[in-house]
Design an enzyme around this catalytic site. Structure first.
Site, PDB file in Angstrom:
ATOM      1  N   GLU A 163       0.877  -1.171   0.000  1.00 38.58           N
ATOM      2  CA  GLU A 163       0.000   0.000   0.000  1.00 38.58           C
ATOM      3  C   GLU A 163       0.915   1.221   0.000  1.00 38.58           C
ATOM      4  O   GLU A 163       1.629   1.471   0.968  1.00 38.58           O
ATOM      5  CB  GLU A 163      -0.886  -0.051   1.250  1.00 38.58           C
ATOM      6  CG  GLU A 163      -1.973   0.992   1.275  1.00 38.58           C
ATOM      7  CD  GLU A 163      -2.736   0.963   2.610  1.00 38.58           C
ATOM      8  OE1 GLU A 163      -2.661  -0.042   3.345  1.00 38.58           O
ATOM      9  OE2 GLU A 163      -3.376   1.975   2.915  1.00 38.58           O
ATOM     10  N   TYR A 218     -11.562  -2.711   3.480  1.00 39.61           N
ATOM     11  CA  TYR A 218     -10.588  -2.299   4.488  1.00 39.61           C
ATOM     12  C   TYR A 218     -11.373  -1.893   5.728  1.00 39.61           C
ATOM     13  O   TYR A 218     -12.068  -0.874   5.710  1.00 39.61           O
ATOM     14  CB  TYR A 218      -9.777  -1.121   3.935  1.00 39.61           C
ATOM     15  CG  TYR A 218      -8.613  -0.640   4.798  1.00 39.61           C
ATOM     16  CD1 TYR A 218      -8.644  -0.695   6.184  1.00 39.61           C
ATOM     17  CD2 TYR A 218      -7.475  -0.107   4.201  1.00 39.61           C
ATOM     18  CE1 TYR A 218      -7.577  -0.246   6.957  1.00 39.61           C
ATOM     19  CE2 TYR A 218      -6.402   0.351   4.960  1.00 39.61           C
ATOM     20  CZ  TYR A 218      -6.472   0.280   6.337  1.00 39.61           C
ATOM     21  OH  TYR A 218      -5.423   0.742   7.088  1.00 39.61           O
ATOM     22  N   ASP A 257      -4.808  11.249   9.128  1.00 44.70           N
ATOM     23  CA  ASP A 257      -3.592  10.593   9.601  1.00 44.70           C
ATOM     24  C   ASP A 257      -3.061  11.169  10.900  1.00 44.70           C
ATOM     25  O   ASP A 257      -3.144  12.371  11.149  1.00 44.70           O
ATOM     26  CB  ASP A 257      -2.501  10.692   8.527  1.00 44.70           C
ATOM     27  CG  ASP A 257      -2.763   9.722   7.395  1.00 44.70           C
ATOM     28  OD1 ASP A 257      -2.825   8.512   7.679  1.00 44.70           O
ATOM     29  OD2 ASP A 257      -2.935  10.172   6.248  1.00 44.70           O
TER      30      ASP A 257
END
Lengths: 415, 276
Positions: free
Chosen positions: B50, B176, B61
Site C-alpha cells: 500500500e 478495508y 492521519d
C-alpha cells in the site's frame, strides 16, 4: 408545473441539491468514519428547520443574547469622502450592515447559536471548533459557556501568536485553546486538527464549523444561519429608502458573512453583488489568499471548491494581513455563484485594506476588523464609478479591536 | 481494460491464508529511496503493498504518517515521481499487488480519467481514497473500474448495518476495516470488537476483509490474522523508515519478517482451531 417561485428552476436560492452539490461544487468528501454522523446531522437539520420551536429559540437568542437586529447605517461622511475628485452626480451612497456590533464583535456568533442548538438537539456533549483570527473561536467559546458545554478550539500556532487578545478571550470564556503546529500553523491546519479530533470522538462531539464550507450540510446550514444578515438588511433598506440597494459588497475568506448577506437578495435581479478576496501582497505573486482569482477546483476539508494549489494538487499556503481571510479555499456556493456569473468577485491587497481601515476610522468613527476593511477597499473603488443616487450596501462583519496590534505593526507604530 | 489488476489481488486472497498488507509513504524520505524500501517490504514477506500518496493536508492521519508526508513533500516528491515508483515496482515484482492510498485532491488534480489512465499504465491494482465516500463515488470510481483498478472501500466502527450495503455497493478488491474511530497510528481496537466487526462484515460480503489501524506488534498482527483475511500495518513501518532514513531497507525487512511470520503462524492456529 406547480413549483413554488422559491423552487422555480430560475431561482438562485434553491441550492444545494440532495447530495449537497452546488453545481459541480460542494458535496461530502469525508472519511467513512464521519459519513454516518454527517448524514445524521443532515436529517437533524432538516427536522430542526421544520420545527417552529427551534426557529423560535434561535430568534430569541439572536435578539436577546447577540443583540439583533444589527443596525443598517448610512455612512454619509465616508460617502462624501469617496466623492472627492469625481464628477458631479457621481459617487454612490455607502451603507453598512453593522454586524460588528453583535455580541463577541462579529457575524460569527449568528452561526454558533444555530449550531450549538443543533448540537444540543443531537445530544452531543462536547464542542470543538477551528479558528483563524479567533473571532469564530471566541463566538464558539461564548455559546459553549452560555450552554455549559466543554469546548476545545484548534488554532494555528502562528495565529495564536498574532491574535493573543482573542486567545485570552477564549480562555476567559472557559475554552481550551490547542495550538496547532503542523503545516503552515494557520487556519487550514487548525481545520485538519479539528477533523482529526472529530473522527476520534464522533460519539459525543459536535464540530461547529465557522464558515460556509466543509462537507454537506455545513455550507447550507451555515448559510441559513447567517442569512439573518441579508434578511434584516433587505427589510431595513426597504423600510428606510423604499428600494433595494444597487450593489452588495462583502469580504470573503471562507465566505460566511458574504453568503449571509447575498443569499436573501440572489433573486433580486437589480442587485449586483461583489465578493472581495484577500490579495495579500498582490495576485501576481503567491502571497495571497484569493482562491477564486488564483485557484483551481479541487477537494479539501470535505467539499469541492476553488483551492490555492500546485499542479499536483498540493495545497498552497494562503497569505493575508487578515488572519480571518488566510484560508486556501472558499465556500462551495461562492464557487458556484462565480461560475454561473450571478456574483462578481474582486480582491483587495493588504495595503488597500490598511488604507480603507484608516479611512473608516477617520470618516465614521468606526474601527473595522481587517476582514471587512477589504470590503471597504472595494467599496471605495466602486462607489466612485456609480451615480450619487445609487446605493452600495457593505457588510461590516467585524470590529477591529482584535487587529489594532497588527495594524500598528504594519504602520510602523510602536505600542 | 486490464484484467490483470484485480487478478493480482484475487490471487493473494485465493491463497487461503491471511495476507500482510504493508504501507509506506511514497517519497519518504526521498523519491529515490522508495524503490529499495518497497523491495524490502516484499523481501520481508508483505503480500500487498500500500503506497501512500503524500498530501499537504492528511486529515485522517496521525503524527507518524503526517510527518512522512511532510518529509516526502519537502524532498520534492511529485505525482510523476509516484507513478514512476509504481511502474518500477510493477516491473520488478510482476505478481505483487500494489495499491495506492491517499486523498482526493492530488488524485483528481488532472482529472479522474487522467489519473485512472496513469495508474493503469503504471500497473496499479487498487486505490484507497480516504475522502471519497460511496456518496461521491462518481468523482473517481467509474474511471477506476473502467481500467480494471479496484476502488477499495473503507468500513469503520461507525458504519452500521443500515449503511453497510451503501459501502459495499461498488466496492472491489478487498474491504478495508478501519478498526478504530480515529486517525492512523494511535491505539489499537480491542480484539473482541475486531472479531465482532469482521464477523458482521463477512456475513454481508464475499470480499476479503483487511483490518488496520493501530497494529504494530507481531502479537497484535497474529491476533487479527486469526479472524481477518488480511492485516494492514502502516504507521509502525513508517516509524522504522523515519528512524533509519535511506538506510531503512534492512530494518524494514527484519520488521516485516517478524510480522509476516506472526501472520503465517496465525494461519496454523486457525487450521488447528478448525480441526478441533
Amino acid at each position: 408545473m406547480n413549483a413554488s417561485p422559491l423552487h422555480a428552476p430560475n431561482s438562485f436560492r434553491a441550492q444545494p441539491d440532495d447530495r449537497g452539490h452546488f453545481g459541480q461544487f460542494g458535496g461530502r468528501y469525508v472519511a467513512e468514519t464521519l459519513m454516518p454522523l454527517i448524514l445524521d446531522l443532515e436529517r437533524e437539520y432538516r427536522a430542526a428547520k421544520a420545527d417552529p420551536a427551534f426557529q423560535a429559540e434561535f430568534d430569541d437568542l439572536l435578539e436577546h443574547y447577540v443583540g439583533r437586529p444589527s443596525p443598517l447605517y448610512h455612512a454619509e461622511r465616508l460617502s462624501e469622502a469617496l466623492r472627492t475628485g469625481v464628477d458631479a452626480g457621481m459617487g454612490a451612497q455607502v451603507w453598512f450592515k453593522r454586524d460588528e456590533l453583535n455580541h463577541t464583535g462579529a457575524h460569527k456568533i449568528n452561526n454558533c447559536i444555530g449550531q450549538i442548538l443543533l448540537a444540543i438537539r443531537m445530544g452531543k456533549t462536547r464542542i470543538i471548533a477551528e479558528t483563524g483570527a479567533g473571532q469564530h473561536g471566541v463566538a464558539t467559546a461564548a455559546v459553549c459557556a452560555r450552554f455549559g458545554l466543554p469546548c476545545v478550539i484548534y488554532m494555528g500556532a502562528k495565529d495564536v501568536e498574532r491574535q493573543q487578545p482573542n486567545v485570552f478571550r477564549m480562555k476567559l470564556l472557559g475554552a481550551e485553546v490547542r495550538p496547532v503546529t503542523s503545516g503552515a500553523k494557520t487556519l487550514s491546519d487548525a481545520m485538519n486538527e479539528g477533523l482529526r479530533d472529530w473522527v476520534a470522538n464522533v460519539h459525543d462531539t459536535f464540530y461547529i464549523i465557522g464558515t460556509a464550507a466543509g462537507p454537506h450540510p455545513y455550507p447550507e446550514l451555515v448559510r441559513d444561519f447567517q442569512s439573518v444578515i441579508g434578511r434584516e438588511a433587505r427589510a431595513q433598506m426597504l423600510a428606510r429608502t423604499g428600494r433595494l440597494p444597487d450593489m452588495l459588497v462583502a469580504a470573503i475568506g471562507g465566505g460566511s458573512n458574504a453568503i449571509g448577506l447575498f443569499h436573501p437578495f440572489l433573486d433580486d435581479a437589480s442587485v449586483a453583488m461583489l465578493g472581495v478576496e484577500a490579495a495579500g501582497h498582490g495576485l501576481e505573486g503567491s502571497e495571497h489568499a484569493a482562491s477564486l482569482a488564483g485557484g483551481f477546483p479541487g477537494v479539501l476539508h470535505g467539499n469541492k471548491t476553488y483551492l490555492l494549489q500546485d499542479q499536483d494538487g498540493q495545497i498552497a499556503e494562503g497569505h493575508s494581513i487578515s488572519a480571518g481571510l488566510d484560508y486556501p479555499g472558499i465556500g462551495p456556493e461562492h464557487a458556484w455563484l462565480r461560475d454561473i456569473g450571478r456574483v462578481q468577485y474582486d480582491s483587495a491587497t493588504d495595503k488597500d485594506a490598511l488604507d480603507a481601515f484608516q479611512l473608516l476610522c477617520r470618516t465614521e468613527g468606526i474601527i473595522p476588523a481587517l476582514e471587512p476593511a477589504h470590503a471597504i477597499a472595494a467599496v471605495s473603488r466602486h462607489a466612485r464609478t456609480m451615480r450619487d443616487d445609487q446605493i452600495i450596501l457593505a457588510n461590516l462583519c467585524g470590529r477591529g479591536d482584535k487587529d489594532i496590534f497588527t495594524v500598528a505593526a504594519a504602520l510602523g507604530v510602536e505600542m | 481494460m486490464s484484467e490483470g489488476a484485480i487478478n493480482r489481488l484475487a490471487a493473494v486472497f485465493a491463497k487461503d491464508r491471511p495476507a500482510l498488507i504493508a504501507f509506506v509513504t511514497a517519497g519518504d524520505p526521498t523519491p529515490a529511496a522508495t524503490p529499495a524500501i518497497l523491495d524490502a517490504l516484499v523481501a520481508g514477506g508483505a503480500d500487498v503493498i500500500e503506497l501512500g500518496m503524500p498530501f499537504t493536508d492528511p486529515m485522517a492521519d496521525g503524527p507518524a504518517i503526517q510527518n512522512a508526508n511532510i518529509r516526502s513533500l519537502a524532498a520534492g516528491t511529485t505525482t510523476a515521481d509516484i507513478l514512476s515508483i509504481a511502474a518500477g515496482f510493477r516491473a520488478r515484482h510482476p505478481a505483487v499487488p500494489l495499491v495506492l492510498m491517499g486523498y482526493a485532491n492530488p488524485m483528481l488534480r488532472r482529472g479522474a480519467d487522467w489519473f485512472a489512465d496513469a495508474l493503469a499504465a503504471a500497473g496499479v491494482d487498487g486505490v484507497i481514497c480516504v475522502d471519497i465516500p460511496p456518496e461521491e463515488d462518481d468523482a473517481l470510481g467509474p474511471q477506476l473500474r473502467a481500467h480494471g483498478i479496484a476502488p477499495i472501500r473503507l468500513a469503520t466502527p461507525t458504519t452500521d448495518a443500515a449503511r453497510l450495503p451503501t459501502v459495499l455497493e461498488g466496492a472491489e478488491g478487498f474491504l478495508y476495516y478501519v478498526s478504530v474511530a480515529g486517525i492512523t497510528g494511535l491505539q489499537q481496537a480491542a480484539q473482541a470488537s475486531i472479531e465482532e466487526a469482521v464477523g458482521r462484515l463477512k456475513a454481508a460480503t464475499d470480499l476479503p476483509i483487511a483490518v488496520g489501524f493501530g497494529i504494530r506488534t507481531p502479537k497484535q498482527a497474529a491476533a487479527v490474522a486469526r479472524v481477518a483475511d488480511a492485516v494492514v500495518v502502516g504507521s509502525a513501518i513508517v516509524e522504522v523508515v523515519a528512524e533509519h532514513g535511506a538506510d531503512a531497507p534492512a530494518s524494514v525487512t527484519a520488521y516485516i519478517r517478524s510480522l509476516a511470520d506472526a501472520v503465517a503462524s496465525a494461519r496454523n492456529d486457525r487450521i488447528e482451531e478448525t480441526g478441533r
